[in-house]
Design an enzyme around this catalytic site. Structure first.
Site, PDB file in Angstrom:
ATOM      1  N   GLY A  14       0.820  -1.208   0.000  1.00  0.00           N
ATOM      2  CA  GLY A  14       0.000   0.000   0.000  1.00  0.00           C
ATOM      3  C   GLY A  14       0.860   1.266   0.000  1.00  0.00           C
ATOM      4  O   GLY A  14       2.095   1.180  -0.017  1.00  0.00           O
ATOM      5  N   MET A  15       0.213   2.427   0.047  1.00  0.00           N
ATOM      6  CA  MET A  15       0.969   3.687  -0.012  1.00  0.00           C
ATOM      7  C   MET A  15       1.948   3.799   1.154  1.00  0.00           C
ATOM      8  O   MET A  15       3.122   4.089   0.963  1.00  0.00           O
ATOM      9  CB  MET A  15       0.021   4.889   0.002  1.00  0.00           C
ATOM     10  CG  MET A  15       0.780   6.204   0.102  1.00  0.00           C
ATOM     11  SD  MET A  15      -0.201   7.707  -0.050  1.00  0.00           S
ATOM     12  CE  MET A  15      -1.026   7.785   1.500  1.00  0.00           C
ATOM     13  N   GLY A  17       2.888   1.353   3.461  1.00  0.00           N
ATOM     14  CA  GLY A  17       3.789   0.208   3.576  1.00  0.00           C
ATOM     15  C   GLY A  17       4.898   0.259   2.537  1.00  0.00           C
ATOM     16  O   GLY A  17       6.064  -0.033   2.838  1.00  0.00           O
ATOM     17  N   LEU A 106       0.323   1.878  13.291  1.00  0.00           N
ATOM     18  CA  LEU A 106      -0.026   3.206  12.785  1.00  0.00           C
ATOM     19  C   LEU A 106      -1.507   3.497  12.943  1.00  0.00           C
ATOM     20  O   LEU A 106      -2.352   2.726  12.487  1.00  0.00           O
ATOM     21  CB  LEU A 106       0.348   3.296  11.299  1.00  0.00           C
ATOM     22  CG  LEU A 106       1.840   3.271  11.040  1.00  0.00           C
ATOM     23  CD1 LEU A 106       2.130   3.210   9.561  1.00  0.00           C
ATOM     24  CD2 LEU A 106       2.500   4.490  11.667  1.00  0.00           C
ATOM     25  N   GLY A 107      -1.811   4.615  13.590  1.00  0.00           N
ATOM     26  CA  GLY A 107      -3.195   5.048  13.764  1.00  0.00           C
ATOM     27  C   GLY A 107      -3.513   6.186  12.816  1.00  0.00           C
ATOM     28  O   GLY A 107      -3.108   6.156  11.650  1.00  0.00           O
ATOM     29  N   SER A 108      -4.208   7.206  13.337  1.00  0.00           N
ATOM     30  CA  SER A 108      -4.645   8.315  12.484  1.00  0.00           C
ATOM     31  C   SER A 108      -5.029   9.500  13.366  1.00  0.00           C
ATOM     32  O   SER A 108      -5.465   9.315  14.514  1.00  0.00           O
ATOM     33  CB  SER A 108      -5.865   7.855  11.689  1.00  0.00           C
ATOM     34  OG  SER A 108      -6.548   8.963  11.162  1.00  0.00           O
ATOM     35  N   SER A 109      -4.944  10.705  12.796  1.00  0.00           N
ATOM     36  CA  SER A 109      -5.317  11.898  13.577  1.00  0.00           C
ATOM     37  C   SER A 109      -6.824  11.953  13.864  1.00  0.00           C
ATOM     38  O   SER A 109      -7.265  12.729  14.705  1.00  0.00           O
ATOM     39  CB  SER A 109      -4.882  13.166  12.849  1.00  0.00           C
ATOM     40  OG  SER A 109      -5.483  13.228  11.574  1.00  0.00           O
ATOM     41  N   CYS A 110      -7.615  11.107  13.174  1.00  0.00           N
ATOM     42  CA  CYS A 110      -9.064  11.147  13.409  1.00  0.00           C
ATOM     43  C   CYS A 110      -9.455  10.458  14.723  1.00  0.00           C
ATOM     44  O   CYS A 110     -10.626  10.438  15.077  1.00  0.00           O
ATOM     45  CB  CYS A 110      -9.830  10.545  12.240  1.00  0.00           C
ATOM     46  SG  CYS A 110      -9.623   8.787  12.101  1.00  0.00           S
ATOM     47  N   TYR A 137     -13.922   4.191  11.860  1.00  0.00           N
ATOM     48  CA  TYR A 137     -12.489   4.031  11.581  1.00  0.00           C
ATOM     49  C   TYR A 137     -11.692   4.466  12.816  1.00  0.00           C
ATOM     50  O   TYR A 137     -10.754   3.783  13.243  1.00  0.00           O
ATOM     51  CB  TYR A 137     -12.130   4.900  10.371  1.00  0.00           C
ATOM     52  CG  TYR A 137     -10.675   4.885   9.992  1.00  0.00           C
ATOM     53  CD1 TYR A 137     -10.090   3.758   9.426  1.00  0.00           C
ATOM     54  CD2 TYR A 137      -9.878   6.015  10.175  1.00  0.00           C
ATOM     55  CE1 TYR A 137      -8.752   3.766   9.056  1.00  0.00           C
ATOM     56  CE2 TYR A 137      -8.549   6.027   9.811  1.00  0.00           C
ATOM     57  CZ  TYR A 137      -7.981   4.899   9.251  1.00  0.00           C
ATOM     58  OH  TYR A 137      -6.656   4.900   8.893  1.00  0.00           O
ATOM     59  N   LYS A 141      -9.047   2.377  15.197  1.00  0.00           N
ATOM     60  CA  LYS A 141      -7.660   2.815  15.421  1.00  0.00           C
ATOM     61  C   LYS A 141      -7.376   3.035  16.915  1.00  0.00           C
ATOM     62  O   LYS A 141      -6.272   2.753  17.386  1.00  0.00           O
ATOM     63  CB  LYS A 141      -7.368   4.091  14.614  1.00  0.00           C
ATOM     64  CG  LYS A 141      -7.282   3.840  13.123  1.00  0.00           C
ATOM     65  CD  LYS A 141      -6.082   2.950  12.798  1.00  0.00           C
ATOM     66  CE  LYS A 141      -5.862   2.730  11.333  1.00  0.00           C
ATOM     67  NZ  LYS A 141      -4.732   1.811  11.069  1.00  0.00           N
ATOM     68  N   LEU A 167      -2.294  11.899   5.172  1.00  0.00           N
ATOM     69  CA  LEU A 167      -1.112  11.559   4.374  1.00  0.00           C
ATOM     70  C   LEU A 167      -1.368  11.748   2.887  1.00  0.00           C
ATOM     71  O   LEU A 167      -2.513  11.689   2.429  1.00  0.00           O
ATOM     72  CB  LEU A 167      -0.745  10.095   4.614  1.00  0.00           C
ATOM     73  CG  LEU A 167      -0.401   9.734   6.052  1.00  0.00           C
ATOM     74  CD1 LEU A 167      -0.350   8.221   6.211  1.00  0.00           C
ATOM     75  CD2 LEU A 167       0.914  10.374   6.461  1.00  0.00           C
ATOM     76  N   HIS A 180      -8.820  10.311  -0.572  1.00  0.00           N
ATOM     77  CA  HIS A 180      -8.663  11.487   0.277  1.00  0.00           C
ATOM     78  C   HIS A 180      -8.609  12.741  -0.606  1.00  0.00           C
ATOM     79  O   HIS A 180      -8.522  12.645  -1.826  1.00  0.00           O
ATOM     80  CB  HIS A 180      -7.386  11.360   1.117  1.00  0.00           C
ATOM     81  CG  HIS A 180      -7.489  10.337   2.194  1.00  0.00           C
ATOM     82  ND1 HIS A 180      -6.952   9.082   2.080  1.00  0.00           N
ATOM     83  CD2 HIS A 180      -8.090  10.380   3.421  1.00  0.00           C
ATOM     84  CE1 HIS A 180      -7.213   8.393   3.173  1.00  0.00           C
ATOM     85  NE2 HIS A 180      -7.902   9.152   4.005  1.00  0.00           N
TER      86      HIS A 180
HETATM   87  O1  GFB Z   1      -9.220  13.974   2.804  1.00  0.00           O
HETATM   88  P1  GFB Z   1     -10.604  13.855   3.307  1.00  0.00           P
HETATM   89  O2  GFB Z   1     -11.500  12.925   2.597  1.00  0.00           O
HETATM   90  O3  GFB Z   1     -10.466  13.436   4.811  1.00  0.00           O
HETATM   91  O4  GFB Z   1     -11.316  15.300   3.260  1.00  0.00           O
HETATM   92  P2  GFB Z   1     -10.841  13.929   6.280  1.00  0.00           P
HETATM   93  C1  GFB Z   1     -10.728  16.448   3.770  1.00  0.00           C
HETATM   94  C2  GFB Z   1     -11.575  17.667   3.456  1.00  0.00           C
HETATM   95  O5  GFB Z   1     -11.501  17.954   2.062  1.00  0.00           O
HETATM   96  C3  GFB Z   1     -13.065  17.569   3.801  1.00  0.00           C
HETATM   97  C4  GFB Z   1     -12.799  18.212   1.548  1.00  0.00           C
HETATM   98  O6  GFB Z   1     -13.499  18.782   4.369  1.00  0.00           O
HETATM   99  C5  GFB Z   1     -13.700  17.356   2.433  1.00  0.00           C
HETATM  100  O7  GFB Z   1     -15.041  17.814   2.375  1.00  0.00           O
HETATM  101  N1  GFB Z   1     -12.824  17.897   0.114  1.00  0.00           N
HETATM  102  C6  GFB Z   1     -13.023  18.790  -0.894  1.00  0.00           C
HETATM  103  C7  GFB Z   1     -12.657  16.695  -0.454  1.00  0.00           C
HETATM  104  N2  GFB Z   1     -13.026  18.181  -2.073  1.00  0.00           N
HETATM  105  C8  GFB Z   1     -12.789  16.867  -1.839  1.00  0.00           C
HETATM  106  C9  GFB Z   1     -12.647  15.725  -2.702  1.00  0.00           C
HETATM  107  O8  GFB Z   1     -12.751  15.791  -3.913  1.00  0.00           O
HETATM  108  N3  GFB Z   1     -12.374  14.538  -2.090  1.00  0.00           N
HETATM  109  C10 GFB Z   1     -12.254  14.425  -0.726  1.00  0.00           C
HETATM  110  N4  GFB Z   1     -11.990  13.229  -0.197  1.00  0.00           N
HETATM  111  N5  GFB Z   1     -12.411  15.484   0.105  1.00  0.00           N
HETATM  112  C11 GFB Z   1     -10.424  11.441   6.689  1.00  0.00           C
HETATM  113  C12 GFB Z   1     -11.100  10.332   7.405  1.00  0.00           C
HETATM  114  O9  GFB Z   1     -11.126  12.560   6.990  1.00  0.00           O
HETATM  115  O10 GFB Z   1      -9.109  11.643   7.159  1.00  0.00           O
HETATM  116  C13 GFB Z   1     -10.271   9.155   7.532  1.00  0.00           C
HETATM  117  O11 GFB Z   1     -12.327  10.080   6.770  1.00  0.00           O
HETATM  118  C14 GFB Z   1      -8.817   9.424   7.862  1.00  0.00           C
HETATM  119  O12 GFB Z   1     -10.814   8.401   8.537  1.00  0.00           O
HETATM  120  C15 GFB Z   1      -8.269  10.581   7.090  1.00  0.00           C
HETATM  121  O13 GFB Z   1      -8.676   9.693   9.219  1.00  0.00           O
HETATM  122  C16 GFB Z   1      -6.886  10.961   7.566  1.00  0.00           C
HETATM  123  O14 GFB Z   1      -9.641  14.594   6.841  1.00  0.00           O
HETATM  124  O15 GFB Z   1     -12.099  14.717   6.364  1.00  0.00           O
END
Ligand code: GFB
Length: 313
Positions: A14-15, A17, A106-110, A137, A141, A167, A180
């Site tokens: 994965g990314m 690993g 490895l965990g996560s900031s969430c 999730y 974690k 990340l 993400h």
């Molecule tokens: O990266 P993301 O999905 O993770 O979203 P989280 C971060 C922010 O970007 C949110 C906005 O406020 C989204 O609404 N955003 C804007 C977008 N455009 C986009 C898009 O096209 N795609 C995505 N994905 N977001 C995750 C957790 O939360 O963080 C996981 O769901 C994990 O559990 C990860 O912990 C690190 O930061 O919101």
């Protein structure tokens, strides 16, 4: 950990690993096991137990996880809690049973409460309700951290836990919905540029703030702290700076070379308003992130262009 130590990178394809495998190779560790999912299903307790008994890794990096962005977390909560709990319990238990010398989880900031005080230090764990979009999730974690602490307390098993912030980097998942924000927007801006579209829509209000860490910096932290840290207290791994999603979108547009408009879509979830790590503990331990965001985004975009067909699109 010496150059000949037998090292298992769980999730090594994965990314995260694969970044750990690169970091280990660069430092001269050449006895690294990184089986594919077909070779070892980490969700299968019997298979994991047998693999550990046969291979007896001395060091384990637990980088395998079911991951995804805000939409994937919100849509598949059962898989996010189930798959992560199963992987963690299988790997941590088997590592302990087979005398692994050290494990890095490895965990996560969430894992921190939705309205945690900013920047979030390690003492804020379990001080308030979690962000609903990634609650399951986060609970998996948190369980992983607690497993490591429990095996250390009861059996003296040397398991450490690191909590990376959001990340990005080579090997990321660029799926349009399930990724993400960084890979999601790199792909959207790239396609908009190619198709000559006048505007790109980003999810949510654009006001949430996030901290972004290049995966190679995380890999460096994993190797460094596995060699230099032994305690039940988990450690935040981040850059200590954040940016709004709108600012991030503008930066990605610049890196990709997209010159059209950017619009927000407030009907889509924002998630946590802000999650900025307090990284002072990592700094005190002698580790610091090295990659600037713009530099890291440029490198990630180049990787995307080179690997577009092979990438998990
Ligand atoms: O990266 P993301 O999905 O993770 O979203 P989280 C971060 C922010 O970007 C949110 C906005 O406020 C989204 O609404 N955003 C804007 C977008 N455009 C986009 C898009 O096209 N795609 C995505 N994905 N977001 C995750 C957790 O939360 O963080 C996981 O769901 C994990 O559990 C990860 O912990 C690190 O930061 O919101």
């Amino acid at each position: 950990m010496d150059q000949n130590s037998r090292i298992f990178v769980a999730g090594g394809r994965g990314m995260v690993g694969s970044a750990i495998c690169r970091a280990l190779a660069a430092k001269g560790f050449d006895n690294v096991l990184a089986p594919t999912r077909d070779e070892l299903d980490l969700g299968n307790q019997a298979a994991v137990a047998e693999w550990f008994a046969q291979n007896r890794p001395e060091y384990v990096f637990l980088a395998a996880a079911k991951v995804g962005g805000i939409h994937a977390n919100d849509t598949y909560p059962a898989e996010f809690i189930h798959d992560n709990l199963v992987i963690e319990t299988n790997v941590i238990h088997s590592a302990w049973q087979n005398d692994t010398k050290k494990l890095c989880f490895l965990g996560s900031s969430c894992i921190y409460p939705k309205h945690a005080q900013q920047p979030m230090n390690e003492d804020q764990l379990l001080t308030g309700p979690l962000e609903p979009t990634n609650e399951l999730y986060a609970i998996a974690k948190i369980a992983g951290i607690k497993l490591c602490q429990a095996y250390r307390r009861q059996y003296g098993f040397d398991a450490i836990s690191l909590m990376p912030t959001n990340l990005y980097g080579p090997g990321d998942n660029f799926h349009p919905e399930n990724s993400h924000v960084i890979p999601g927007l790199i792909r959207r801006f790239h396609e908009a540029k190619q198709e000559g579209r006048e505007k790109v829509v980003i999810w949510g209000t654009g006001t949430p703030k996030r901290e972004f860490l290049h995966v190679d910096d995380l890999a460096d932290a994993c190797v460094y702290l596995t060699q230099n840290y032994s305690d039940e207290q988990f450690v935040n791994i981040g850059v200590g700076e954040d940016t709004s999603i709108l600012e991030l979108a503008k930066l990605i547009a610049k890196v990709v070379g997209y010159e059209g408009k950017i619009e927000t879509d407030p009907s889509k979830p924002d998630g946590t308003p802000r999650k900025l790590m307090d990284v002072s503990r990592a700094h005190e331990l002698g580790w610091r992130a090295a990659t600037g965001l713009e530099e890291g985004l440029k490198e990630t975009y180049e990787w995307f262009l080179e690997n577009q067909k092979a990438a998990r699109l």
